[in-house]
Motif scaffolding. Structure first.
Motif, mmCIF file in Angstrom:
data_model
loop_
_atom_site.group_PDB
_atom_site.id
_atom_site.type_symbol
_atom_site.label_atom_id
_atom_site.label_comp_id
_atom_site.label_asym_id
_atom_site.label_seq_id
_atom_site.Cartn_x
_atom_site.Cartn_y
_atom_site.Cartn_z
ATOM 1 N N LEU A 148 0.829 -1.209 0.000
ATOM 2 C CA LEU A 148 0.000 0.000 0.000
ATOM 3 C C LEU A 148 0.862 1.257 0.000
ATOM 4 O O LEU A 148 0.567 2.230 -0.700
ATOM 5 C CB LEU A 148 -0.920 -0.004 1.225
ATOM 6 N N TYR A 149 1.940 1.227 0.779
ATOM 7 C CA TYR A 149 2.832 2.386 0.876
ATOM 8 C C TYR A 149 3.435 2.724 -0.484
ATOM 9 O O TYR A 149 3.466 3.887 -0.901
ATOM 10 C CB TYR A 149 3.940 2.084 1.885
ATOM 11 N N VAL A 150 3.915 1.688 -1.190
ATOM 12 C CA VAL A 150 4.533 1.907 -2.501
ATOM 13 C C VAL A 150 3.478 2.259 -3.542
ATOM 14 O O VAL A 150 3.678 3.151 -4.375
ATOM 15 C CB VAL A 150 5.324 0.655 -2.932
ATOM 16 N N ALA A 151 2.320 1.578 -3.489
ATOM 17 C CA ALA A 151 1.273 1.809 -4.489
ATOM 18 C C ALA A 151 0.760 3.248 -4.449
ATOM 19 O O ALA A 151 0.416 3.824 -5.489
ATOM 20 C CB ALA A 151 0.124 0.834 -4.271
ATOM 21 N N LYS A 152 0.706 3.848 -3.263
ATOM 22 C CA LYS A 152 0.238 5.231 -3.141
ATOM 23 C C LYS A 152 1.177 6.217 -3.824
ATOM 24 O O LYS A 152 0.789 7.356 -4.095
ATOM 25 C CB LYS A 152 0.090 5.602 -1.665
ATOM 26 N N ARG A 153 2.390 5.785 -4.085
ATOM 27 C CA ARG A 153 3.379 6.667 -4.706
ATOM 28 C C ARG A 153 3.513 6.451 -6.206
ATOM 29 O O ARG A 153 4.357 7.078 -6.847
ATOM 30 C CB ARG A 153 4.730 6.476 -4.009
#
Length: 263
Positions: A25-30
């Motif tokens: 989720l952290y990477v996907a938001k970026r």
């Protein structure tokens, strides 16, 4: 449903699932937040982490399953794909960063003919040096602390910035990286390497290391029929250091003397 593994194994599986899920989720938001190639790297990592998260979810499922063989096979495939994806993304991103920081070997040797070997420029005129680099028709690599002095001199000029800001250049103590990049440039068709940061390099390294670095650079230049030009300010060097350099490098005041007048 009955737990078929120890509580600690189940606990570890759940913790890893949470970590991978949060990371995904952290990477996907970026995604799409940055330009290329960083965005491509983020997309590859996000997909790879998502694949690993699915694998970890299946791992939790098989904690409650007696016939785990089919699930384990799928898990191995998912983990394999996720590792390949992350490795590919990291290597691609690192390669791109190196292409930005390190000079790209020139494929066009140009028409200028330079006398191969090592030289000390003791003229002291930065303007004359810049004009000479700009005018010669040959691939040039400038190793410098002041890259702005050599900007917009032409496509034949590449700049290697030695700086403590290591994400934008090469560290002042990373002589092995500098020599590796310079050799790659020479073997790729480079004809002249200008070292315009001698005094700074000596401050961050001992003179013996710098002398070895320069002589190695000169040897590679001779091997590839190229030239190394070291910019020297006599006032900043000790007499002994200057004499040692003069044993290996020919002093020049007129830069045009480096150009061959005949084939």
């Amino acid at each position: 449903m009955e737990l078929n593994v120890s509580i600690w194994v189940f606990f570890i599986d759940v913790v890893l699932f949470i970590i991978l899920g949060y990371s995904t989720l952290y990477v996907a938001k970026r995604m799409s937040r940055y330009g290329e190639p960083l965005n491509r790297f983020i997309v590859v990592v996000a997909v790879s982490l998502f694949t690993a998260t699915i694998g970890r979810a299946l791992d939790i499922v098989d904690d409650f399953t007696e016939n785990v063989a089919p699930i384990v096979s799928v898990e191995w495939v998912l983990y394999f794909l996720s590792i390949i994806g992350i490795a590919y993304g990291m290597l691609s991103y690192i390669s791109h960063i190196e292409r930005i920081i390190l000079p790209v070997p020139s494929k066009a040797p140009g028409s200028a003919k330079l006398s191969s070997g090592g030289y000390l420029y003791m003229g002291g005129s930065t303007r004359e040096l810049v004009e000479f680099i700009s005018s010669i028709d040959a691939p040039v690599l400038v190793i410098t602390r002041s890259p702005w002095k050599y900007e917009n001199l032409g496509e034949h000029v590449q700049i290697l910035w030695v700086t403590q800001v290591t994400d934008k250049g090469i560290g002042l103590t990373k002589l092995h990286v500098v020599i590796e990049s310079a050799v790659k440039f020479l073997r790729g068709g480079g004809r002249l390497i200008v070292v315009d940061c001698l005094e700074t390099l000596i401050l961050y390294n001992d003179f013996t290391a710098i002398f070895r670095f320069l002589t190695a650079l000169k040897d590679h230049a001779v091997e590839t029929k190229s030239a190394v030009l070291v910019v020297v300010d006599k006032e900043t060097l000790k007499e002994r250091e200057l004499n040692v350099l003069l044993r290996e490098f020919i002093p020049v005041r007129n830069l045009k003397s480096l150009l061959k007048t005949s084939a």
